[in-house]
Design a protein around this motif. Structure first.
Motif, short mmCIF file in Angstrom:
data_model
loop_
_atom_site.label_atom_id
_atom_site.label_comp_id
_atom_site.label_asym_id
_atom_site.label_seq_id
_atom_site.Cartn_x
_atom_site.Cartn_y
_atom_site.Cartn_z
N PHE A 76 13.38 -11.86 1.00
CA PHE A 76 13.56 -10.45 1.38
C PHE A 76 14.88 -9.91 0.85
O PHE A 76 14.93 -8.78 0.34
CB PHE A 76 13.50 -10.30 2.91
N SER A 77 15.94 -10.72 0.95
CA SER A 77 17.25 -10.27 0.46
C SER A 77 17.23 -9.99 -1.04
O SER A 77 17.94 -9.12 -1.52
CB SER A 77 18.34 -11.28 0.81
N LEU A 78 16.42 -10.74 -1.75
CA LEU A 78 16.33 -10.56 -3.21
C LEU A 78 15.54 -9.33 -3.62
O LEU A 78 15.78 -8.76 -4.68
CB LEU A 78 15.71 -11.81 -3.85
N ILE A 79 14.59 -8.92 -2.79
CA ILE A 79 13.73 -7.79 -3.16
C ILE A 79 14.01 -6.51 -2.37
O ILE A 79 13.43 -5.47 -2.66
CB ILE A 79 12.24 -8.15 -3.05
N TYR A 80 14.91 -6.59 -1.38
CA TYR A 80 15.13 -5.44 -0.51
C TYR A 80 15.50 -4.17 -1.27
O TYR A 80 14.95 -3.10 -1.01
CB TYR A 80 16.18 -5.72 0.57
N SER A 81 16.43 -4.26 -2.21
CA SER A 81 16.87 -3.04 -2.90
C SER A 81 15.72 -2.37 -3.66
O SER A 81 15.61 -1.14 -3.68
CB SER A 81 18.05 -3.32 -3.84
N LYS A 82 14.84 -3.17 -4.26
CA LYS A 82 13.66 -2.59 -4.94
C LYS A 82 12.72 -1.94 -3.92
O LYS A 82 12.20 -0.85 -4.15
CB LYS A 82 12.92 -3.67 -5.71
N LEU A 83 12.48 -2.65 -2.80
CA LEU A 83 11.61 -2.08 -1.76
C LEU A 83 12.17 -0.75 -1.26
O LEU A 83 11.43 0.21 -1.07
CB LEU A 83 11.45 -3.06 -0.60
N TRP A 84 13.49 -0.72 -1.06
CA TRP A 84 14.11 0.52 -0.58
C TRP A 84 13.98 1.62 -1.62
O TRP A 84 13.67 2.78 -1.28
CB TRP A 84 15.57 0.31 -0.19
N LYS A 85 14.18 1.29 -2.87
CA LYS A 85 14.07 2.28 -3.94
C LYS A 85 12.65 2.86 -3.98
O LYS A 85 12.46 4.05 -4.19
CB LYS A 85 14.40 1.63 -5.29
N TRP A 86 11.65 2.01 -3.78
CA TRP A 86 10.26 2.46 -3.85
C TRP A 86 9.81 3.23 -2.60
O TRP A 86 9.08 4.21 -2.70
CB TRP A 86 9.31 1.29 -4.05
N PHE A 87 10.20 2.77 -1.41
CA PHE A 87 9.61 3.31 -0.17
C PHE A 87 10.57 4.10 0.70
O PHE A 87 10.14 4.97 1.44
CB PHE A 87 8.98 2.17 0.65
N GLN A 88 11.86 3.78 0.70
CA GLN A 88 12.88 4.46 1.49
C GLN A 88 12.48 4.68 2.94
O GLN A 88 12.72 5.76 3.52
CB GLN A 88 13.28 5.77 0.82
N ASN A 89 11.86 3.67 3.53
CA ASN A 89 11.43 3.76 4.92
C ASN A 89 11.45 2.34 5.52
O ASN A 89 10.65 1.50 5.11
CB ASN A 89 10.03 4.37 4.98
N THR A 90 12.34 2.11 6.47
CA THR A 90 12.48 0.75 7.02
C THR A 90 11.21 0.26 7.72
O THR A 90 10.88 -0.92 7.63
CB THR A 90 13.67 0.65 7.99
N ILE A 91 10.51 1.15 8.38
CA ILE A 91 9.30 0.73 9.10
C ILE A 91 8.19 0.38 8.12
O ILE A 91 7.50 -0.64 8.29
CB ILE A 91 8.86 1.79 10.13
N LEU A 92 8.01 1.19 7.10
CA LEU A 92 7.00 0.88 6.09
C LEU A 92 7.33 -0.45 5.38
O LEU A 92 6.44 -1.28 5.16
CB LEU A 92 6.89 2.00 5.06
#
Length: 153
Positions: A76-92
């Motif tokens: 998760f730590s390795l992919i978090y920044s990409k996930l945030w860039k794509w979705f910008q929603n902590t719940i999603l």
């Protein structure tokens, strides 16, 4: 160093929440001793022998559980920044990661381990997926988002 501390903290929190939820779910379904859950985890390596083991298998199962939680936290730590860039929603992000963890565990890891296969049911699958979303996805998403915001400030 801050990231290592975050990963350890997040992994311990997620692992603790997840095992407590697994214990509660198992106990409410069966009324049996929750150490069976830890023996089942150990059976991924030791097969059926783990189910008749004692404290050694219980401790090994607990260690394996936290190791897996830590591995999913590192991922998760390795992919978090990409996930945030794509979705910008902590719940999603939490929902997606919880479903991802459930999928990896149930479609790849458990079937390829020595653990006995538990027959699939939609209700149990949904409950287990919701546990992973709420006990792994949400804490990781929240903690890494909070950390990312504190680094920016």
């Amino acid at each position: 160093m801050k990231n290592i501390n975050l990963i350890i903290k997040a992994g311990l929190i997620a692992g603790t929440l997840d095992i407590i939820a697994a214990f509660l779910n198992f106990y409410l379904k069966t009324g049996k001793n929750v150490t069976i859950v830890l023996k089942y985890i150990a059976s991924a390596v030791f097969g059926k022998t783990a189910m008749t083991g004692g404290t050694d298998m219980i401790l090994f199962g607990l260690l394996m559980h936290f190791l897996v939680a830590l591995i999913f936290t590192i991922l998760f730590s390795l992919i978090y920044s990409k996930l945030w860039k794509w979705f910008q929603n902590t719940i999603l992000i939490a929902i997606l990661y919880g479903v991802f963890v459930w999928s990896i565990m149930n479609l790849i890891i458990v079937p390829n381990s020595k653990a006995s296969q538990i027959p699939f049911s939609w209700s149990a699958g949904l409950i287990n997926c919701l546990i992973l979303i709420s006990c792994i996805g949400l804490p990781l998403s929240y903690l890494f988002h909070k950390h990312a915001r504190s680094v920016k400030d």
